[in-house]
Scaffold this active site. Structure first.
Site, PDB file in Angstrom:
ATOM      1  N   LYS A  73       5.724   5.582   5.294  1.00 16.72           N
ATOM      2  CA  LYS A  73       5.347   6.458   6.415  1.00 16.72           C
ATOM      3  C   LYS A  73       6.026   5.917   7.675  1.00 16.72           C
ATOM      4  CE  LYS A  73       0.496   7.038   5.017  1.00 16.72           C
ATOM      5  NZ  LYS A  73      -0.890   6.779   5.446  1.00 16.72           N
ATOM      6  N   ARG A 103      -7.568   7.202  -8.092  1.00 16.65           N
ATOM      7  CA  ARG A 103      -6.413   6.403  -8.534  1.00 16.65           C
ATOM      8  C   ARG A 103      -5.768   6.975  -9.789  1.00 16.65           C
ATOM      9  NH1 ARG A 103      -6.316   1.560  -5.603  1.00 16.65           N
ATOM     10  NH2 ARG A 103      -8.327   0.685  -5.046  1.00 16.65           N
ATOM     11  N   THR A 141       0.992  -5.349   5.818  1.00 15.49           N
ATOM     12  CA  THR A 141       0.764  -5.944   4.487  1.00 15.49           C
ATOM     13  C   THR A 141       2.066  -6.499   3.916  1.00 15.49           C
ATOM     14  OG1 THR A 141      -0.988  -4.333   4.108  1.00 15.49           O
ATOM     15  CG2 THR A 141      -0.165  -5.488   2.179  1.00 15.49           C
ATOM     16  N   LEU A 142       3.112  -5.688   3.960  1.00 13.09           N
ATOM     17  CA  LEU A 142       4.400  -6.125   3.408  1.00 13.09           C
ATOM     18  C   LEU A 142       4.949  -7.337   4.166  1.00 13.09           C
ATOM     19  CD1 LEU A 142       6.661  -5.755   1.404  1.00 13.09           C
ATOM     20  CD2 LEU A 142       7.668  -4.039   2.917  1.00 13.09           C
ATOM     21  N   ASP A 165       2.806   1.494   5.313  1.00 12.65           N
ATOM     22  CA  ASP A 165       2.221   2.284   6.394  1.00 12.65           C
ATOM     23  C   ASP A 165       2.548   1.581   7.721  1.00 12.65           C
ATOM     24  OD1 ASP A 165       0.509   4.108   7.698  1.00 12.65           O
ATOM     25  OD2 ASP A 165      -1.289   3.009   7.209  1.00 12.65           O
ATOM     26  N   GLU A 209       5.386  -2.208  -4.000  1.00 17.35           N
ATOM     27  CA  GLU A 209       4.309  -1.695  -3.132  1.00 17.35           C
ATOM     28  C   GLU A 209       4.065  -0.211  -3.404  1.00 17.35           C
ATOM     29  OE1 GLU A 209       1.943  -2.185  -1.226  1.00 17.35           O
ATOM     30  OE2 GLU A 209       2.305  -3.648   0.355  1.00 17.35           O
ATOM     31  N   ASP A 210       2.817   0.212  -3.263  1.00 16.68           N
ATOM     32  CA  ASP A 210       2.518   1.636  -3.363  1.00 16.68           C
ATOM     33  C   ASP A 210       3.011   2.377  -2.131  1.00 16.68           C
ATOM     34  OD1 ASP A 210       0.684   0.357  -1.726  1.00 16.68           O
ATOM     35  OD2 ASP A 210      -1.101   1.191  -2.666  1.00 16.68           O
TER      36      ASP A 210
HETATM   37  P1  5GP Z   1       0.040  -1.299   5.819  1.00 24.11           P
HETATM   38  O1  5GP Z   1      -0.293  -2.760   5.886  1.00 24.11           O
HETATM   39  O2  5GP Z   1       1.510  -1.029   5.669  1.00 24.11           O
HETATM   40  O3  5GP Z   1      -0.547  -0.562   6.994  1.00 24.11           O
HETATM   41  O4  5GP Z   1      -0.734  -0.692   4.611  1.00 24.11           O
HETATM   42  C1  5GP Z   1      -0.415  -0.986   3.332  1.00 24.11           C
HETATM   43  C2  5GP Z   1      -1.555  -0.687   2.398  1.00 24.11           C
HETATM   44  O5  5GP Z   1      -2.501   0.216   2.943  1.00 24.11           O
HETATM   45  C3  5GP Z   1      -1.014  -0.013   1.176  1.00 24.11           C
HETATM   46  O6  5GP Z   1      -0.602  -0.952   0.215  1.00 24.11           O
HETATM   47  C4  5GP Z   1      -2.187   0.849   0.728  1.00 24.11           C
HETATM   48  O7  5GP Z   1      -3.030   0.113  -0.105  1.00 24.11           O
HETATM   49  C5  5GP Z   1      -2.901   1.188   2.012  1.00 24.11           C
HETATM   50  N1  5GP Z   1      -2.504   2.524   2.517  1.00 24.11           N
HETATM   51  C6  5GP Z   1      -1.672   2.834   3.530  1.00 24.11           C
HETATM   52  N2  5GP Z   1      -1.542   4.158   3.699  1.00 24.11           N
HETATM   53  C7  5GP Z   1      -2.321   4.714   2.746  1.00 24.11           C
HETATM   54  C8  5GP Z   1      -2.597   6.085   2.369  1.00 24.11           C
HETATM   55  O8  5GP Z   1      -2.111   7.070   2.920  1.00 24.11           O
HETATM   56  N3  5GP Z   1      -3.444   6.246   1.318  1.00 24.11           N
HETATM   57  C9  5GP Z   1      -4.028   5.209   0.647  1.00 24.11           C
HETATM   58  N4  5GP Z   1      -4.824   5.507  -0.352  1.00 24.11           N
HETATM   59  N5  5GP Z   1      -3.775   3.926   0.968  1.00 24.11           N
HETATM   60  C10 5GP Z   1      -2.923   3.682   1.996  1.00 24.11           C
END
Ligand code: 5GP
Length: 174
Positions: free
Chosen positions: A131, A165, A107-108, A103, A99-100
Site C-alpha cells: 500500500k 484467513r 514491520t518490514l 502497509d 510478507e503478506d
Molecule cells: P506495517 O508494519 O507495514 O504497517 O504492517 C504490516 C502488517 O500489518 C502486515 O504484515 C499485516 O499483518 C498487517 N496489515 C497491514 N495492512 C493490512 C490490511 O489491509 N489487512 C490486514 N488484514 N492486515 C494488514
C-alpha cells in the site's frame, strides 16, 4: 464486484495464483545456483508462503518468524513486537522475507534490521501486497505481487480479528 460473506473480491484466486507463479519464476532466475532461506512472517503470510515455496525451483530452507502490530484493530499500533524468532544461525545465507502486506513499512523495517545483524549473505523481501499511500518509513521491497490503495483487506492469510484467513482471494470488508 463479486461478494462472498460480505467480503467483496478485490483480487481473485486466479489472479493471485498466476502472479505467485510469475514471482516464483522471477526469484528462481535471480537466485539460480544458490540456496535460498525463505522466511515466513506469521501469521498473515502462511498461504502466500506455502504457494510461493512451491513456485520457486531452487533448494530452499524454511524458517518462521512472528511479529505483531495490529491486535484487533484495522490500523497499525505502530509498535512491533517479536513473538517468535528464528533460532538457526543465518550467517552467509541468502534470506528472503516473505510478507503478506507492506502497509506503513514499520514491520518490514524491524525484521530487516533484526536479521541484518546476523551476517547473512543477502536480504530481500517479497510481499504479496503493498500500500504505497500508507507508507511511513523507507524500506526496500524487491518483489511484490500487487499494489493496492489505502484500504483494509482480508483473505488469503490476512485476517480481521483472526477471521477470513481461509478465503482463497483478497477481499474488502463491507
Ligand atoms: P506495517 O508494519 O507495514 O504497517 O504492517 C504490516 C502488517 O500489518 C502486515 O504484515 C499485516 O499483518 C498487517 N496489515 C497491514 N495492512 C493490512 C490490511 O489491509 N489487512 C490486514 N488484514 N492486515 C494488514
Amino acid at each position: 464486484m463479486t461478494s462472498i460473506n460480505n467480503i467483496k473480491v478485490l483480487i481473485s484466486e486466479e489472479k493471485i495464483q498466476a502472479r505467485v507463479k510469475e514471482l516464483g519464476q522471477e526469484i528462481t532466475k535471480k537466485y539460480e545456483g544458490k540456496e535460498l532461506t525463505l522466511i515466513c512472517v506469521l501469521k498473515g503470510s502462511f498461504l502466500f508462503y506455502a504457494d510461493l515455496v512451491r513456485a520457486i525451483r531452487l533448494p530452499v530452507r524454511c524458517e518462521f518468524i512472528s511479529v505483531s502490530s495490529y491486535g484487533a484493530e484495522k490500523t497499525s499500533s505502530g509498535e512491533v513486537k517479536l513473538a517468535l524468532d528464528i533460532s538457526t544461525p543465518l550467517d552467509g545465507r541468502d534470506l528472503m522475507i516473505i510478507e503478506d502486506i507492506v502497509d506503513t513499512g514499520l514491520t518490514l523495517k524491524y525484521i530487516r534490521e533484526l536479521l541484518s545483524v546476523r551476517n547473512p549473505a543477502s536480504i530481500a523481501c517479497c510481499a504479496l501486497l503493498e500500500k504505497p499511500e500508507a507508507r511511513k518509513v523507507e524500506v526496500p521491497v524487491e518483489y511484490r505481487g500487487f499494489t493496492i490503495g489505502n484500504e483494509f483487506v482480508v483473505g488469503y492469510g490476512l485476517d480481521y480479528d483472526q477471521r477470513y484467513r481461509e478465503l482463497p482471494f483478497i477481499g474488502l470488508c463491507e
